[in-house]
Write an enzyme that holds these catalytic residues in place. Structure first.
Site, PDB file in Angstrom:
ATOM      1  N   CYS A 102       2.142   4.217   5.155  1.00 37.75           N
ATOM      2  CA  CYS A 102       3.244   3.959   4.215  1.00 37.75           C
ATOM      3  C   CYS A 102       3.526   5.243   3.437  1.00 37.75           C
ATOM      4  O   CYS A 102       3.757   5.210   2.236  1.00 37.75           O
ATOM      5  CB  CYS A 102       2.947   2.770   3.316  1.00 37.75           C
ATOM      6  SG  CYS A 102       1.517   2.966   2.272  1.00 37.75           S
ATOM      7  N   ASP A 148      -3.775   1.470  10.641  1.00 41.78           N
ATOM      8  CA  ASP A 148      -2.835   1.467   9.511  1.00 41.78           C
ATOM      9  C   ASP A 148      -3.534   2.303   8.436  1.00 41.78           C
ATOM     10  O   ASP A 148      -4.213   1.769   7.558  1.00 41.78           O
ATOM     11  CB  ASP A 148      -2.610   0.014   9.071  1.00 41.78           C
ATOM     12  CG  ASP A 148      -1.597  -0.110   7.955  1.00 41.78           C
ATOM     13  OD1 ASP A 148      -0.609   0.644   7.967  1.00 41.78           O
ATOM     14  OD2 ASP A 148      -1.796  -0.962   7.067  1.00 41.78           O
ATOM     15  N   ALA A 185      -8.526  -0.157   9.743  1.00 42.20           N
ATOM     16  CA  ALA A 185      -8.432   0.034   8.280  1.00 42.20           C
ATOM     17  C   ALA A 185      -7.737  -1.218   7.747  1.00 42.20           C
ATOM     18  O   ALA A 185      -6.545  -1.232   7.539  1.00 42.20           O
ATOM     19  CB  ALA A 185      -7.638   1.295   7.954  1.00 42.20           C
ATOM     20  N   ALA A 186      -8.523  -2.270   7.521  1.00 42.86           N
ATOM     21  CA  ALA A 186      -7.938  -3.618   7.566  1.00 42.86           C
ATOM     22  C   ALA A 186      -7.562  -4.265   6.243  1.00 42.86           C
ATOM     23  O   ALA A 186      -6.670  -5.112   6.210  1.00 42.86           O
ATOM     24  CB  ALA A 186      -8.893  -4.543   8.321  1.00 42.86           C
ATOM     25  N   ALA A 187      -8.249  -3.952   5.145  1.00 43.44           N
ATOM     26  CA  ALA A 187      -8.014  -4.725   3.915  1.00 43.44           C
ATOM     27  C   ALA A 187      -6.656  -4.388   3.291  1.00 43.44           C
ATOM     28  O   ALA A 187      -6.208  -3.258   3.398  1.00 43.44           O
ATOM     29  CB  ALA A 187      -9.130  -4.423   2.912  1.00 43.44           C
TER      30      ALA A 187
HETATM   31  N1  SAM Z   1      -3.821  -2.835   7.122  1.00 42.79           N
HETATM   32  C1  SAM Z   1      -3.956  -3.306   5.753  1.00 42.79           C
HETATM   33  C2  SAM Z   1      -3.047  -4.503   5.547  1.00 42.79           C
HETATM   34  O1  SAM Z   1      -1.999  -4.582   6.187  1.00 42.79           O
HETATM   35  O2  SAM Z   1      -3.359  -5.365   4.718  1.00 42.79           O
HETATM   36  C3  SAM Z   1      -3.693  -2.200   4.747  1.00 42.79           C
HETATM   37  C4  SAM Z   1      -4.577  -1.015   4.981  1.00 42.79           C
HETATM   38  S1  SAM Z   1      -4.465   0.224   3.753  1.00 42.79           S
HETATM   39  C5  SAM Z   1      -3.038   1.069   4.195  1.00 42.79           C
HETATM   40  C6  SAM Z   1      -5.720   1.339   4.266  1.00 42.79           C
HETATM   41  C7  SAM Z   1      -7.121   0.793   4.123  1.00 42.79           C
HETATM   42  O3  SAM Z   1      -8.027   1.757   4.675  1.00 42.79           O
HETATM   43  C8  SAM Z   1      -7.575   0.567   2.686  1.00 42.79           C
HETATM   44  O4  SAM Z   1      -8.025  -0.748   2.534  1.00 42.79           O
HETATM   45  C9  SAM Z   1      -8.724   1.555   2.510  1.00 42.79           C
HETATM   46  O5  SAM Z   1      -9.749   1.085   1.663  1.00 42.79           O
HETATM   47  C10 SAM Z   1      -9.215   1.692   3.933  1.00 42.79           C
HETATM   48  N2  SAM Z   1     -10.010   2.922   4.196  1.00 42.79           N
HETATM   49  C11 SAM Z   1     -10.212   3.984   3.391  1.00 42.79           C
HETATM   50  N3  SAM Z   1     -11.053   4.862   3.983  1.00 42.79           N
HETATM   51  C12 SAM Z   1     -11.371   4.342   5.194  1.00 42.79           C
HETATM   52  C13 SAM Z   1     -12.238   4.753   6.252  1.00 42.79           C
HETATM   53  N4  SAM Z   1     -12.920   5.891   6.181  1.00 42.79           N
HETATM   54  N5  SAM Z   1     -12.352   3.948   7.324  1.00 42.79           N
HETATM   55  C14 SAM Z   1     -11.649   2.784   7.399  1.00 42.79           C
HETATM   56  N6  SAM Z   1     -10.838   2.343   6.425  1.00 42.79           N
HETATM   57  C15 SAM Z   1     -10.702   3.098   5.333  1.00 42.79           C
END
Ligand code: SAM
Length: 323
Positions: free
Chosen positions: A249, A195, A126-128
């Site tokens: 978080c 994450d 879950a990278a962005a």
């Molecule tokens: N790890 C990132 C960083 O340090 O920059 C922050 C991640 S943020 C807590 C969680 C991310 O999970 C969001 O970008 C969100 O869009 C994404 N997300 C939401 N649903 C998801 C899914 N079904 N599979 C993977 N990622 C998902």
């Protein structure tokens, strides 16, 4: 229920149900300070991008630009600077050319504790926007496989831009739903970072009421449903002997201890919570119970980072897959 008087936060500044739950989660003596931390802006903290520059050279560069970086204790290559210099920091070539990355130190802990090695195969599920992916890539010295998954289009493109700007050339990005990754790539990764998307309770600020305007217990439970599916996917993608780092978080035990307990219950033979050595001491152990649920003794190895003016609240769990 605790008898500690609430500190002077503005009346109804935060959702009352959130506050009363928080009071039951964090240590009684830390509650007033933690509650007050939602009222204050965080300090500006950033880290060197090891792929492009050393801490000494970055410090020199910023000083030449008239800034006053101060090394942050306990974390190598991490700096803070006076609050009134934040805007100027974001106008420096070092910032827009990716030699530094502004990131809360709590967020740095998840990659540091996952401890990826150059040449390994690692998944960031879950990278962005990619702050943790970037740190993983620099720890791996751009060598090996690092796959980063993000399903939300706009966030996916932001991730790609950040990776490119930072020179994280090793990263393969996938605009996919993380829930399907375990099935598509079983037993493929040495280490996985999840994450997880969460209710973001630790990002609440009374200076930005929109940060908590959508919060509800229903939102917490909804987040838990997605987290359970994601942690199963992460687990399926992990090699035997591999390591999973689960983080959020959020303070909510539903999104933290309960999600880890769910995984352990599904895989009692192979999933094992292991201790983590944190470079800081602002944390509490995982809870031993929440409501009617009790958790295994090994949950004392889980960590909740307690927020202050430097650290965001955060939850961390390290789980190993037995061979
Ligand atoms: N790890 C990132 C960083 O340090 O920059 C922050 C991640 S943020 C807590 C969680 C991310 O999970 C969001 O970008 C969100 O869009 C994404 N997300 C939401 N649903 C998801 C899914 N079904 N599979 C993977 N990622 C998902």
């Amino acid at each position: 229920m605790s008898s500690t008087p609430a500190p002077q936060v503005r009346e109804n500044a935060l959702p009352p149900e959130f506050v009363s739950r928080l009071r039951q989660i964090v240590p009684e003596e830390s509650f007033p300070e933690i509650l007050a931390s939602f009222e204050r802006p965080k300090r500006t903290i950033f880290r060197v991008n090891w792929l492009k520059i050393t801490p000494d050279a970055l410090e020199e560069e910023l000083k030449s630009a008239g800034l006053h970086p101060i090394p942050f204790p306990s974390l190598e290559g991490v700096f803070t600077l006076p609050d009134d210099e934040r805007r100027r920091l974001t106008e420096t070539p070092a910032f827009y050319e990716g030699r530094l990355y502004i990131q809360n130190p709590s967020s740095m802990l998840a990659p540091l504790l996952l401890d990826p090695q150059p040449g390994e195969s690692v998944l960031d599920l879950a990278a962005a926007p990619g702050g943790k992916t970037l740190l993983l890539a620099s720890m791996m010295q751009n060598r090996g496989i690092l796959s980063a998954v993000e399903p939300v289009t706009e966030r996916y493109h932001r991730l790609r831009r950040n990776l490119e700007n930072a020179g994280a050339t090793m990263v393969r990005t996938y605009r996919k739903d993380g829930r399907g990754v375990g099935r598509a790539c079983p037993l493929m990764f040495d280490r996985v970072l999840l994450d997880a998307p969460c209710s973001s309770e630790a990002k609440f600020s009374t200076l930005r009421p929109q940060s908590f305007s959508y919060w509800s217990l229903r939102k917490v439970k909804e987040s838990q449903r997605l987290q359970k599916r994601l942690i199963l996917s992460a687990w399926e993608s992990l090699k035997p002997g591999g390591t999973l780092l689960y983080s959020t978080c959020s303070f909510a035990p539903e999104e933290n201890e309960e999600v880890v307990a769910y995984l352990l219950k599904k895989f009692p033979e192979s999933a094992r919570v292991v201790p983590m050595k944190l470079p800081i001491d602002r944390w509490q152990e995982g809870l031993s119970r929440w409501g009617k649920k009790s958790f295994p003794p090994s949950f004392s190895s889980l960590r909740r980072i307690l927020p202050d003016e430097n650290f965001d609240g955060f939850f961390l769990a390290k789980i190993v897959k037995n061979v």
